[in-house]
Design an enzyme around this catalytic site. Structure first.
Site, PDB file in Angstrom:
ATOM      1  N   GLY A  64       0.188  26.381   1.565  1.00 25.07           N
ATOM      2  CA  GLY A  64      -1.145  26.318   2.147  1.00 25.07           C
ATOM      3  C   GLY A  64      -1.044  26.243   3.659  1.00 25.07           C
ATOM      4  O   GLY A  64       0.048  26.141   4.224  1.00 25.07           O
ATOM      5  N   GLY A 113       1.007  26.379  -2.376  1.00 30.57           N
ATOM      6  CA  GLY A 113      -0.165  27.215  -2.618  1.00 30.57           C
ATOM      7  C   GLY A 113       0.173  28.628  -3.085  1.00 30.57           C
ATOM      8  O   GLY A 113      -0.651  29.278  -3.735  1.00 30.57           O
ATOM      9  N   GLU A 136       6.253  19.591  -1.471  1.00 28.83           N
ATOM     10  CA  GLU A 136       5.327  18.776  -0.658  1.00 28.83           C
ATOM     11  C   GLU A 136       5.801  17.366  -0.373  1.00 28.83           C
ATOM     12  O   GLU A 136       5.393  16.770   0.632  1.00 28.83           O
ATOM     13  CB  GLU A 136       3.942  18.734  -1.328  1.00 28.83           C
ATOM     14  CG  GLU A 136       3.170  20.052  -1.278  1.00 28.83           C
ATOM     15  CD  GLU A 136       3.557  21.043  -2.373  1.00 28.83           C
ATOM     16  OE1 GLU A 136       4.450  20.714  -3.193  1.00 28.83           O
ATOM     17  OE2 GLU A 136       2.969  22.134  -2.406  1.00 28.83           O
ATOM     18  N   ASP A 144       0.266  20.108  -5.490  1.00 24.82           N
ATOM     19  CA  ASP A 144      -1.138  20.277  -5.876  1.00 24.82           C
ATOM     20  C   ASP A 144      -1.313  21.648  -6.525  1.00 24.82           C
ATOM     21  O   ASP A 144      -0.438  22.082  -7.267  1.00 24.82           O
ATOM     22  CB  ASP A 144      -2.036  20.049  -4.640  1.00 24.82           C
ATOM     23  CG  ASP A 144      -1.735  20.999  -3.487  1.00 24.82           C
ATOM     24  OD1 ASP A 144      -0.671  21.648  -3.501  1.00 24.82           O
ATOM     25  OD2 ASP A 144      -2.573  21.117  -2.572  1.00 24.82           O
TER      26      ASP A 144
HETATM   27  C1  QUE Z   1       6.418  21.831   2.171  1.00 22.67           C
HETATM   28  C2  QUE Z   1       5.235  22.521   2.184  1.00 22.67           C
HETATM   29  C3  QUE Z   1       5.038  23.632   3.024  1.00 22.67           C
HETATM   30  C4  QUE Z   1       6.110  24.037   3.834  1.00 22.67           C
HETATM   31  C5  QUE Z   1       7.324  23.343   3.787  1.00 22.67           C
HETATM   32  C6  QUE Z   1       7.459  22.245   2.982  1.00 22.67           C
HETATM   33  C7  QUE Z   1       3.805  24.370   3.109  1.00 22.67           C
HETATM   34  C8  QUE Z   1       3.721  25.457   4.037  1.00 22.67           C
HETATM   35  C9  QUE Z   1       4.839  25.798   4.815  1.00 22.67           C
HETATM   36  C10 QUE Z   1       4.849  26.839   5.812  1.00 22.67           C
HETATM   37  C11 QUE Z   1       6.010  27.578   6.052  1.00 22.67           C
HETATM   38  C12 QUE Z   1       6.059  28.549   7.036  1.00 22.67           C
HETATM   39  C13 QUE Z   1       4.959  28.801   7.817  1.00 22.67           C
HETATM   40  C14 QUE Z   1       3.805  28.054   7.606  1.00 22.67           C
HETATM   41  C15 QUE Z   1       3.764  27.071   6.629  1.00 22.67           C
HETATM   42  O1  QUE Z   1       5.996  25.099   4.662  1.00 22.67           O
HETATM   43  O2  QUE Z   1       2.825  24.051   2.392  1.00 22.67           O
HETATM   44  O3  QUE Z   1       2.728  28.286   8.381  1.00 22.67           O
HETATM   45  O4  QUE Z   1       4.986  29.755   8.813  1.00 22.67           O
HETATM   46  O5  QUE Z   1       2.573  26.143   4.157  1.00 22.67           O
HETATM   47  O6  QUE Z   1       8.637  21.539   2.946  1.00 22.67           O
HETATM   48  O7  QUE Z   1       4.210  22.126   1.394  1.00 22.67           O
END
Ligand code: QUE
Length: 331
Positions: A64, A113, A136, A144
């Protein structure tokens, strides 16, 4: 280009996740775009099925838009996070009950997500490049998107293990566990998608392009079953005697994760096993709304996604200091 491309090709509603610079992490515009396409196609006779793919070779969808949620929390906007999660989880439920085949092709990372918009669909195609996880607890959040429904139903306490530790699994793991329904070699994915978009019967395409990979799991299911059956999280950690490489790694993994997230996650999985998907999503929304106001969420997202120092300072620091009464009434 739009963050989600939705077009009808040869009787197929094709959704392309297209925010590659953020590994397709789902922002509100993407959620709204997918939702609008699914709503429009539900009763459109020109659309027989839905195909979801990614424009990024690195990610199907990394999760997400958790950085945006953190930003809102830090700025004191207490409504934005819950509003975002409610829209995301409603989409997950729509996908679960969609009246037409909903096909995801996971040829890269699918976290958080990203699993919400794929696992609830009727057909989940994975490849040898697929990496799936609910990570998470590493960012002070909780698994979730209905994971307390689909993980709590896995055999041998595997879902409890995956939810707590955030362990990444392979495409063949996902197939063996039933999280995926089909496996297609990555070098055949282009042809498979072309045939689906060309209007070839989906069962015919699946029978010609999908194979049965080796079924051995990449993690020790016997050790998981033996250890993750304990009553409490503290009992699980006690049972990890560190007499095997797996138990040492698992104990170390758990020691790095947010104690608050671990406690809330264990409660979500326990309750999820006896709940409908809608009940799971509603409970996840209540717990997510609570947990983003706890100090570990802003700190965990900071450490993993903002500053990327990977050194979060959890508060409280040990499981024994987490007060379960703080979220008990939300379960
Ligand atoms: C746990 C998470 C997320 C995560 C890493 C975690 C997550 C998420 C991202 C993510 C990764 C790269 C991106 C970004 C978000 O990493 O939910 O914008 O460029 O979106 O350990 O829940």
């Amino acid at each position: 280009m739009a963050v989600v491309e939705a077009e009808v090709v040869g009787g197929v509603g094709h959704i392309v996740l297209n925010r590659p610079e953020a590994l397709n992490s789902l922002n509100s515009a993407m959620i709204d775009g997918i939702r609008a396409a699914l709503d429009a196609w539900r009763d459109d006779d020109a659309v027989a099925l839905v195909l979801v793919t990614s424009s990024s070779p690195r990610a199907f969808c990394a999760g997400g838009d958790i950085k945006a949620v953190r930003q809102a929390v830090v700025e004191g906007d207490r409504a934005a996070g819950p509003r975002y999660f409610a829209a995301e989880y409603d989409l997950d439920e729509i996908i679960a009950h969609y009246p037409k085949p909903y096909i995801s092709v996971i040829d890269a990372a699918a976290f958080g997500g990203g699993l919400g918009i794929s696992i609830h669909g009727s057909i989940r195609i994975v490849t040898e490049n697929a990496v799936l996880a609910m990570p998470e607890t590493a960012i002070g959040f909780v698994p979730d998107v209905g994971s307390s429904y689909f993980l709590s139903r896995l055999p041998g306490h595997i879902g409890r293990y995956l939810a707590l530790t955030g362990t990444r699994i392979t495409g063949s793991d996902a197939l063996a566990l039933g999280l995926a329904t089909h496996f297609c070699p990555s070098d055949a994915v282009g042809a498979l998608e072309s045939e689906i978009l060309g209007g070839t019967d989906i069962e015919d395409v699946l029978s010609r392009y999908t194979i049965l990979p080796a079924t051995e799991l990449s993690f020790g299911a016997e050790a998981v079953a033996a250890v993750f059956d304990r009553k409490s999280l503290v009992d699980i950690i006690d049972a990890l005697q560190c007499d095997t490489p797996w138990s040492r790694v698992t104990k170390t993994q758990l020691a790095t994760l947010s104690p608050t997230s671990l406690m809330a996650t264990d409660a979500l999985i326990a309750h999820g096993a006896r709940s409908t998907l809608r009940e799971c999503l509603d409970r996840e929304l209540r717990v997510a709304t609570w947990v983003i106001d706890q100090p570990d969420f802003a700190e965990g997202v900071r450490a993993v996604l903002v500053d990327k120092d990977r050194a979060p300072q959890w508060k409280p620091l040990v499981l024994e200091m987490v007060r379960p009464e703080a979220f008990q009434q939300l379960l």
